[in-house]
Motif scaffolding. Structure first.
Motif, mmCIF file in Angstrom:
data_model
loop_
_atom_site.group_PDB
_atom_site.id
_atom_site.type_symbol
_atom_site.label_atom_id
_atom_site.label_comp_id
_atom_site.label_asym_id
_atom_site.label_seq_id
_atom_site.Cartn_x
_atom_site.Cartn_y
_atom_site.Cartn_z
ATOM 1 N N VAL A 106 55.616 60.263 11.070
ATOM 2 C CA VAL A 106 54.510 60.165 12.020
ATOM 3 C C VAL A 106 54.938 59.401 13.258
ATOM 4 C CG1 VAL A 106 52.701 60.249 10.267
ATOM 5 C CG2 VAL A 106 53.696 58.056 10.897
ATOM 6 N N VAL A 107 54.182 59.608 14.340
ATOM 7 C CA VAL A 107 54.407 58.828 15.548
ATOM 8 C C VAL A 107 53.965 57.393 15.250
ATOM 9 C CG1 VAL A 107 53.781 58.511 17.961
ATOM 10 C CG2 VAL A 107 53.986 60.809 17.025
ATOM 11 N N PRO A 108 54.840 56.404 15.459
ATOM 12 C CA PRO A 108 54.431 55.029 15.209
ATOM 13 C C PRO A 108 53.182 54.699 16.034
ATOM 14 C CG PRO A 108 56.767 55.142 15.782
ATOM 15 C CD PRO A 108 56.199 56.499 16.011
ATOM 16 N N VAL A 110 50.095 55.366 15.547
ATOM 17 C CA VAL A 110 48.913 56.196 15.371
ATOM 18 C C VAL A 110 48.158 55.728 14.121
ATOM 19 C CG1 VAL A 110 48.055 58.536 15.003
ATOM 20 C CG2 VAL A 110 50.036 58.142 16.473
#
Lengths: 235, 256
Positions: A106-108, A110
């Motif tokens: 995942v995008v950090p 979020v």
């Protein structure tokens, strides 16, 4: 059950082969799979078995499309993954094929709630509806509500696993791939995940799973396929 | 569905040297394509040719215009191409100083692009600018500050606001997260992903950071020596690379 026996399989693999060519290690060509056959109907769960290294994950990745098949056809909900254009595979993944992998990417930064709601948001589900569904799944999987606004990147292994499962089950896909969904879970959460799998089967999802947990496998899988049968015979 | 962008046989030479050659691909509405490769692989040259900053020596860049449908922008009249660059296209430079006017306030930087497409009402320009500063997480009380007083990450977010305010359909990005520290990078990635999804943007992103493309790009193109050596779905190219150079590139990434 004659009803399901008459429907076409949702996932159908025929003559699937896989080789790896290692260009930077003397161009070694390693055949790892040939003649793989597999068929899964709506409402059915098939377990992949075989020793470690037999190719369970390799087969699953070819169905997901992040491994290229060397031969054969991989029909998933109307799309041949072995031949489809990237955008066709993306469309398949958005609406018809779900995947719970062992790793959470995942995008950090979020928030967990948005990570779980994202598969619904890309389908155009309204934000509050998507977040409500995400909250419901996180609650069922016992992720404490005070963590929902935080990024899952700092969570424990078991918590990340459950966030990944919530994300995988957020949208009701007709085809679902599960890679060790019950690994590293305590008894209560394992029970919840098995319940989610049974619900998915009941609504007609075709599921392929890898379970090292034998009790879990025999509970949710209707049959098993041994991927060792697809190991290329030594010449 | 008509591709938003059809690139056919683009070539750019610097004297006898190849900048990039034989590049072709289609980009569909809502798709994000990453271009990766080492320094000197031709990826920035390609991006400049696509965005009309450099004239290619051969090839076509066919854009699906609102008014006339698919048109080759390489042979398009200069005024029409400039209008596209101000309206339907956006270009995010690696260095925000190349994409911002450093002597003009933050609000002015955003408002200027609106005025370039005909906005004249000062009040509505200012409120739109304020709205966009909010969307890129810049506090409203910084609207009258000049970008020189901003941190690198804020400058980059301001550049993105300036670019997206006119509602472009295609965004070119050259190393948008380069030169930023990792926590700022993560924030920018989150922002870009959200904007791409909500606005249905298509984007071409040049970067050498494989972690960035895995999170942002649907598809990937790998370049080496000015040529495309591999294309495909992003996770397929990264997890099961077919070309020797891509295998080297992927296996060279340090794990953290």
């Amino acid at each position: 059950m004659p009803e399901t026996a008459m429907t076409d399989p949702v996932i159908h693999l025929s003559g699937v082969a896989k080789t790896f060519t290692l260009h930077n290690q003397g161009s070694a060509v390693i055949p790892v799979m040939e003649g793989a056959e597999l068929s899964v109907r709506a409402g059915e769960c098939v377990g992949l078995i075989g020793a470690s290294g037999a190719g369970k994950s390799t087969l699953m990745r070819m169905i997901w499309g992040n491994y290229l098949a060397a031969a054969g056809t991989i029909m998933v909900a109307g799309t041949d993954v072995a031949r489809a254009e990237p955008r066709e595979i993306l469309a398949l993944r958005r609406g018809r094929l779900g995947y719970v992998s062992q790793f959470l990417r995942v995008v950090p930064r979020v928030p967990t709630l948005d990570v779980v709601a994202e598969p619904l948001l890309v389908l155009g589900v309204p934000e509050d509806e998507a977040r409500a569904r995400a909250a419901d799944l996180l609650a069922r999987l016992r992720i404490p509500e005070r963590l929902w606004s935080l990024s899952p990147t700092t969570f424990s292994g078991g918590e990340q696993q459950r966030v990944n499962i919530a994300r995988g089950f957020a949208h009701t896909c007709p085809a679902l791939l599960l890679d060790e969904p019950t690994a590293s879970l305590d008894a209560a959460n394992r029970e919840t995940v098995l319940g989610l799998i049974e619900e998915a089967k009941a609504r007609g999802a075709a599921i392929i799973g890898i379970f090292h947990d034998e009790a879990a496998r025999s509970r949710v899988c209707d049959r098993v396929v041994n991927v060792s049968d697809f190991t290329p015979k030594a010449a | 569905m008509t591709p938003l962008l059809q690139v056919r046989g683009i070539e750019k030479r610097y004297g006898a040297r190849i900048g990039c050659t034989a590049v072709s691909f289609d980009l569909y509405p809502g798709e994000v394509m990453g271009i990766v490769g080492e320094s000197g692989s031709g990826k920035s040259t390609l991006l400049s040719c696509l965005a009309g900053h450099l004239a290619p020596d051969a090839g076509q860049v066919i854009f699906d215009t609102r008014a006339r449908g698919p048109v080759d922008t390489v042979t398009m009249a200069e005024p029409e191409r400039r209008m596209l660059a101000r309206t339907d296209w956006a270009y995010v430079h690696q260095n925000p100083r190349d994409g911002l006017r450093m002597g003009v306030s933050a609000g002015g930087n955003v408002g200027e692009r609106l005025m370039a497409v005909g906005a004249r009402n000062y009040g509505s320009i200012r409120s739109t600018a304020e709205d966009w500063l909010g969307r890129v997480e810049i506090a409203g009380d910084r609207i009258d500050d000049r970008p020189a007083a901003f941190s690198g990450g804020m400058q980059q977010r301001l550049q993105i606001a300036r670019n997206l305010v006119t509602g472009p359909r295609l965004v070119f990005m050259d190393e948008p997260t380069g030169g930023l520290d990792v926590s700022v990078q993560a924030r920018l990635l989150d922002l870009l992903r959200g904007l791409v999804r909500r606005l249905g943007l298509s984007a071409v992103i040049v970067t050498h950071d494989l972690a960035v493309v895995r999170l942002l790009a649907d598809r990937l193109m790998v370049m080496k020596g000015g040529r495309v050596v591999e294309t495909g779905l992003t996770d397929q190219v990264l997890d099961d690379p077919q070309h020797a150079y891509t295998q080297l590139l992927v296996s060279s990434v340090l794990q953290v």
